[in-house]
Design a protein around this motif. Structure first.
Motif, PDB file in Angstrom:
ATOM      1  N   THR A 160       0.736  -1.185  -0.048  1.00 52.44           N
ATOM      2  CA  THR A 160       0.052  -0.180  -0.052  1.00 52.44           C
ATOM      3  C   THR A 160       0.847   1.338  -0.180  1.00 52.44           C
ATOM      4  O   THR A 160       0.285   2.346  -0.194  1.00 52.44           O
TER       5      THR A 160
ATOM      6  N   ALA B  16      -8.598  -5.667   3.265  1.00 53.64           N
ATOM      7  CA  ALA B  16      -8.214  -5.345   4.702  1.00 53.64           C
ATOM      8  C   ALA B  16      -7.193  -4.421   4.774  1.00 53.64           C
ATOM      9  O   ALA B  16      -7.029  -3.527   5.495  1.00 53.64           O
ATOM     10  N   ASP B  17      -6.054  -4.887   3.848  1.00 57.20           N
ATOM     11  CA  ASP B  17      -5.088  -3.885   3.632  1.00 57.20           C
ATOM     12  C   ASP B  17      -5.246  -2.265   3.297  1.00 57.20           C
ATOM     13  O   ASP B  17      -4.841  -1.334   4.025  1.00 57.20           O
TER      14      ASP B  17
ATOM     15  N   ALA C 172      -8.202  -0.893   3.792  1.00 59.70           N
ATOM     16  CA  ALA C 172      -8.901  -0.411   5.085  1.00 59.70           C
ATOM     17  C   ALA C 172      -8.300  -0.055   6.251  1.00 59.70           C
ATOM     18  O   ALA C 172      -8.295   1.193   6.667  1.00 59.70           O
ATOM     19  N   GLU C 173      -6.938  -0.463   6.434  1.00 57.24           N
ATOM     20  CA  GLU C 173      -6.065  -0.250   7.513  1.00 57.24           C
ATOM     21  C   GLU C 173      -4.928   0.681   6.960  1.00 57.24           C
ATOM     22  O   GLU C 173      -4.184   1.400   7.790  1.00 57.24           O
ATOM     23  N   GLY C 174      -4.882   0.716   5.640  1.00 53.96           N
ATOM     24  CA  GLY C 174      -3.737   1.824   5.260  1.00 53.96           C
ATOM     25  C   GLY C 174      -3.953   3.456   5.090  1.00 53.96           C
ATOM     26  O   GLY C 174      -4.993   3.639   5.458  1.00 53.96           O
ATOM     27  N   ARG C 175      -3.090   4.054   5.035  1.00 55.74           N
ATOM     28  CA  ARG C 175      -3.235   5.491   4.917  1.00 55.74           C
ATOM     29  C   ARG C 175      -4.151   5.850   3.515  1.00 55.74           C
ATOM     30  O   ARG C 175      -3.949   5.351   2.611  1.00 55.74           O
TER      31      ARG C 175
ATOM     32  N   ARG D 101      -7.938 -10.091   1.809  1.00 58.49           N
ATOM     33  CA  ARG D 101      -6.808  -9.421   2.339  1.00 58.49           C
ATOM     34  C   ARG D 101      -6.184  -8.064   1.831  1.00 58.49           C
ATOM     35  O   ARG D 101      -5.974  -7.350   2.359  1.00 58.49           O
TER      36      ARG D 101
END
Length: 265
Positions: free
Chosen positions: A38, A87-88, A90-93, A84
């Motif tokens: 990401t 999810a990356d 959603a969790e990334g900047r 996955r």
């Protein structure tokens, strides 16, 4: 996330930038291609990307050439999956520009259009490209995408008949993806001659942004494409560099050359 996640925001964002006279740049990255992948999104945005295409790898990418196929195989071998990758994201900047997912219809059908589009939305994705979905079979996904606030962009090729092209232009959301030639993705020595005619045909039926892809690899090609379309999609040229070991800084530098070329036109 910002208002780039509002329904229809991909198209509004691209229209607003286009209407300032800016050539649009949408680079591509295969999700899950490398650890910390990401970070490429952040580098793309810093280089001046107006939107970013994120590929959800599929085991049988029929429209992709050797480079994107290799990237998909590499990501899948690393354990990448739709869940996955989302999810990356959603969790990334937040990169600050719209994210547009691209994949094949098999992955949409796996969860069902409604669940798939809802998952995109939760991950911060605002657009979707499904290259193997013909417009006459797109009703179910188009409805699900609209309900989730996802812009479903449709593809047009040089072989698309004019009545079908008019329907694609009318029903596409976000932008119309103009495929510059009949063939697979990949780097090429020159922009296909068919690109100019196709974009002219599309423009006769819509003022929606038109992005030209398949084979755009160099600043000169980006500059030429800008003479016909509102902007470019750059995939294989990016992914070849990633596969060769290029990091986010290297890709930022490469995309900056394309940004400069688009700005000069």
């Amino acid at each position: 996330m910002t208002d780039i996640l509002a329904p229809g925001a991909v198209e509004r964002h691209l229209r607003a930038r286009r209407d300032t006279g800016r050539g649009l740049l949408m680079p591509y990255v295969t999700g899950g291609i490398a650890p910390g992948w990401t970070r490429y999104l952040e580098a793309f945005a810093e280089a001046g990307a107006d939107a970013i295409e994120v590929g959800l790898p599929f085991s049988d990418p029929t429209l992709d050439g050797a480079t994107i196929q290799q990237a998909s195989e590499t990501a899948l071998a690393r354990g990448a999956s739709t869940r996955r990758i989302l999810a990356d994201l959603a969790e990334g900047r937040d990169p600050g520009v719209p994210l547009v997912a691209s994949t094949y219809y098999n992955l949409v059908l796996h969860d069902g259009p409604e669940a798939f589009c809802a998952a995109l939305r939760r991950a911060g994705v605002g657009g979707l490209i499904v290259p193997d979905l013909p417009v006459h079979e797109a009703d179910e996904l188009a409805d699900a995408a609209a309900a989730a606030g996802i812009d479903l962009a449709l593809l047009a090729s040089p072989a698309t008949p004019q009545p079908r092209l008019a329907e694609i232009s009318r029903r596409s959301r976000g932008f119309v993806y103009a495929v510059s030639l009949m063939g697979t993705t990949g780097e090429r020595a020159a922009l296909a001659a068919s690109a100019a005619e196709l974009t002219a045909r599309i423009r006769r039926g819509t003022d929606r942004p038109v992005l030209l892809g398949f084979g755009i690899s160099t600043p000169d090609q980006a500059r030429e494409a800008r003479r016909h379309a509102d902007g470019v999609v750059v995939g294989a040229a990016v992914m070849r560099r990633v596969l060769d070991g290029a990091g986010p800084d290297d890709l930022r530098d490469f995309l900056a050359t394309l940004r400069q070329a688009l700005d000069q036109e």
